[in-house]
Design a protein around this motif. Structure first.
Motif, short mmCIF file in Angstrom:
data_model
loop_
_atom_site.label_atom_id
_atom_site.label_comp_id
_atom_site.label_asym_id
_atom_site.label_seq_id
_atom_site.Cartn_x
_atom_site.Cartn_y
_atom_site.Cartn_z
N GLY A 1 0.94 -1.40 0.25
CA GLY A 1 0.17 -0.43 0.46
C GLY A 1 0.63 1.43 0.41
N ARG A 2 0.31 2.42 0.19
CA ARG A 2 0.65 3.64 0.12
C ARG A 2 1.00 4.24 2.02
NH1 ARG A 2 -3.07 7.24 -2.70
NH2 ARG A 2 -4.28 5.39 -1.48
N TRP A 3 2.17 4.89 1.74
CA TRP A 3 2.14 4.89 3.20
C TRP A 3 2.71 6.71 2.86
CZ3 TRP A 3 7.35 6.75 3.52
CH2 TRP A 3 7.82 6.88 2.53
N GLY A 4 2.53 7.61 4.56
CA GLY A 4 2.65 9.22 5.00
C GLY A 4 3.97 8.74 5.49
N PRO A 5 4.82 9.74 5.26
CA PRO A 5 6.36 10.07 5.82
C PRO A 5 6.62 9.84 6.86
CG PRO A 5 5.63 12.10 5.11
CD PRO A 5 4.39 11.51 5.42
N PRO A 6 7.60 8.73 7.36
CA PRO A 6 7.94 9.08 8.40
C PRO A 6 8.83 9.91 9.60
CG PRO A 6 8.99 7.49 7.65
CD PRO A 6 7.69 8.20 6.54
N SER A 7 7.97 10.69 10.23
CA SER A 7 9.42 11.46 11.31
C SER A 7 10.40 10.52 12.33
CB SER A 7 7.67 12.16 12.14
OG SER A 7 8.42 13.06 12.38
N TYR A 8 11.17 10.76 12.74
CA TYR A 8 12.60 10.04 13.37
C TYR A 8 12.74 11.81 14.54
CZ TYR A 8 17.24 8.48 14.45
OH TYR A 8 17.99 7.84 15.54
N MET A 9 12.50 10.79 15.98
CA MET A 9 12.27 11.86 16.73
C MET A 9 13.79 11.99 16.86
SD MET A 9 9.94 12.12 20.20
CE MET A 9 10.64 13.18 21.16
N GLY A 10 14.20 10.63 16.61
CA GLY A 10 15.57 10.31 17.37
C GLY A 10 15.28 10.29 18.92
N TRP A 11 16.45 9.91 19.18
CA TRP A 11 16.72 10.07 21.00
C TRP A 11 15.61 10.63 22.00
CZ3 TRP A 11 17.85 6.78 24.34
CH2 TRP A 11 18.09 6.57 25.68
N ASP A 12 14.64 10.10 22.69
CA ASP A 12 13.51 10.80 23.20
C ASP A 12 14.20 10.90 24.70
OD1 ASP A 12 11.29 11.46 25.00
OD2 ASP A 12 10.37 9.84 24.14
N PRO A 13 14.62 11.91 25.04
CA PRO A 13 15.49 12.21 26.62
C PRO A 13 14.15 11.61 27.78
CG PRO A 13 14.83 14.37 25.34
CD PRO A 13 15.08 12.96 24.41
N ILE A 14 12.84 11.59 27.70
CA ILE A 14 12.01 11.55 28.43
C ILE A 14 11.41 9.65 28.92
CG2 ILE A 14 9.38 12.26 29.17
CD1 ILE A 14 9.66 14.52 27.77
N ARG A 15 11.37 9.20 28.29
CA ARG A 15 11.13 7.65 28.18
C ARG A 15 12.32 6.73 27.91
NH1 ARG A 15 5.93 6.27 26.97
NH2 ARG A 15 6.41 4.47 26.73
N GLN A 16 13.49 7.65 27.03
CA GLN A 16 15.46 7.07 27.61
C GLN A 16 15.12 5.99 26.13
OE1 GLN A 16 18.10 8.47 29.75
NE2 GLN A 16 16.63 9.70 29.36
N VAL A 17 14.64 6.23 24.85
CA VAL A 17 14.18 5.24 23.83
C VAL A 17 14.79 6.20 22.80
CG1 VAL A 17 13.32 3.31 24.80
CG2 VAL A 17 11.98 5.20 23.47
N TYR A 18 15.15 5.70 21.16
CA TYR A 18 14.48 5.96 20.56
C TYR A 18 13.57 6.16 20.52
CZ TYR A 18 19.67 6.08 20.31
OH TYR A 18 21.80 5.79 20.91
N ALA A 19 12.92 6.74 19.45
CA ALA A 19 11.31 6.68 18.64
C ALA A 19 11.21 7.44 16.93
CB ALA A 19 10.50 8.34 19.73
N VAL A 20 10.25 6.87 16.66
CA VAL A 20 10.29 7.26 15.50
C VAL A 20 8.11 6.97 14.92
CG1 VAL A 20 10.21 4.77 14.56
CG2 VAL A 20 10.65 6.75 12.89
N HIS A 21 8.21 8.43 14.29
CA HIS A 21 6.46 8.54 14.58
C HIS A 21 6.50 7.95 12.53
CE1 HIS A 21 6.24 11.14 17.44
NE2 HIS A 21 6.14 10.12 18.36
N MET A 22 5.02 7.30 12.69
CA MET A 22 5.26 7.07 11.30
C MET A 22 3.62 6.84 10.54
SD MET A 22 5.08 4.38 13.46
CE MET A 22 7.02 3.25 12.85
#
Length: 283
Positions: A1-22
């Motif tokens: 299927g088609r998809w929307g653009p992902p957004s790479y947040m990088g290091w999340d200093p609050i949750r202490q993980v790497y994060a990405v939105h898609m």
């Protein structure tokens, strides 16, 4: 299927993980056939969680609205995101604000565009793809990609009329939203109960209007105890008016030291006249 653009947040200093939105539905099987936003996390950039749905259009959005992208930053202990709204009927794109304290449950109290589409003939009259805000030189800088077309619209434009360019929008420091009050009817804001560390209270403010004879901006601050009673020496009638622009220290008859109240439950009562209140901070 088609998809929307992902957004790479990088290091999340609050949750202490790497994060990405898609886009979390491959453009098919979405609720009501619309794009939704998912979040995935990783401790090491190699092993990622199954994406969790965190945002989708609701009854307060226009019926043709979808969420096309979701660039996010961690800011002063909270998350601030720019939800890209895609209006499928007329193919407009524009950013709106979203806030979260845990990175998963977001509030979208403000549905108007944070950056308004440009006038007819402008490079950004149809699409505004805003990128993560940057704090720079005492302001919030938001770079964005603007275009006067999207997809098939380009077919109806002459080659020299089809525009796409980079834009820059700026806000005052902490200026994502504000509490505003006018000249004739000053506003009063009382905070929830809180305690603080530090010895000085700083207010970030700006005049509601500029150079139009509306009168000077003014904010006063009163400190209340846990029973909402004014604390001696910090009452409204003793508050020195704040009349400038930007971050200003609050004082009461020239006294600004609040160390004696640190750690105690208090509330703040703001009296606001012809001004915008962006934020307050103890330091």
């Amino acid at each position: 299927g088609r998809w929307g653009p992902p957004s790479y947040m990088g290091w999340d200093p609050i949750r202490q993980v790497y994060a990405v939105h898609m886009e979390n539905c491959l453009h098919r099987g979405c609720p009501h056939g619309k794009r939704i936003v998912g979040r995935a996390e990783s401790p090491d950039l190699k092993n990622w969680s199954v994406p969790q749905n965190i945002l989708l259009p609701d009854e307060r959005d226009p019926i043709d609205a979808e969420i096309y992208g979701f660039p996010t930053i961690a800011y002063e202990g909270t998350y601030i995101a720019l939800a890209w709204i895609f209006r499928a009927t007329n193919t407009l794109h524009y950013p709106t604000l979203a806030f979260s304290r845990n990175g998963v449950h977001y509030e979208r109290r403000f549905r108007e565009p944070l950056i308004q589409p440009g006038d007819h003939g402008s490079f950004d009259e149809v699409s505004i793809f805003a990128h993560e805000p940057i704090m720079h030189r005492g302001k919030v800088w938001i770079y964005y990609t603007g275009a006067n077309w999207r997809g098939p619209e380009q077919l109806f434009l002459k080659k020299e009329e089809a525009l796409r360019a980079a834009g820059l929008a700026t806000l005052p420091e902490d200026g994502f939203v504000s509490i505003d009050a006018g000249k004739l009817r000053p506003g009063i804001l009382i905070t929830r109960p809180l305690s603080f560390e530090g010895s000085t209270l700083t207010v970030n403010m700006q005049p509601a209007r500029h150079n139009d004879g509306a009168g000077r901006a003014e904010i006063k601050v009163e400190i209340l105890d846990h029973q909402t009673r004014p604390i001696s020496d910090f009452s409204l009638d003793q508050s020195d008016p704040l009349t400038g622009c930007g971050k200003l220290d609050v004082s009461w008859r020239g006294r600004s030291d609040l160390s004696a109240l640190a750690g105690r439950p208090i509330q703040l009562r703001f009296w606001i006249r012809n001004a915008k209140l962006y934020s307050f901070q103890f330091k």
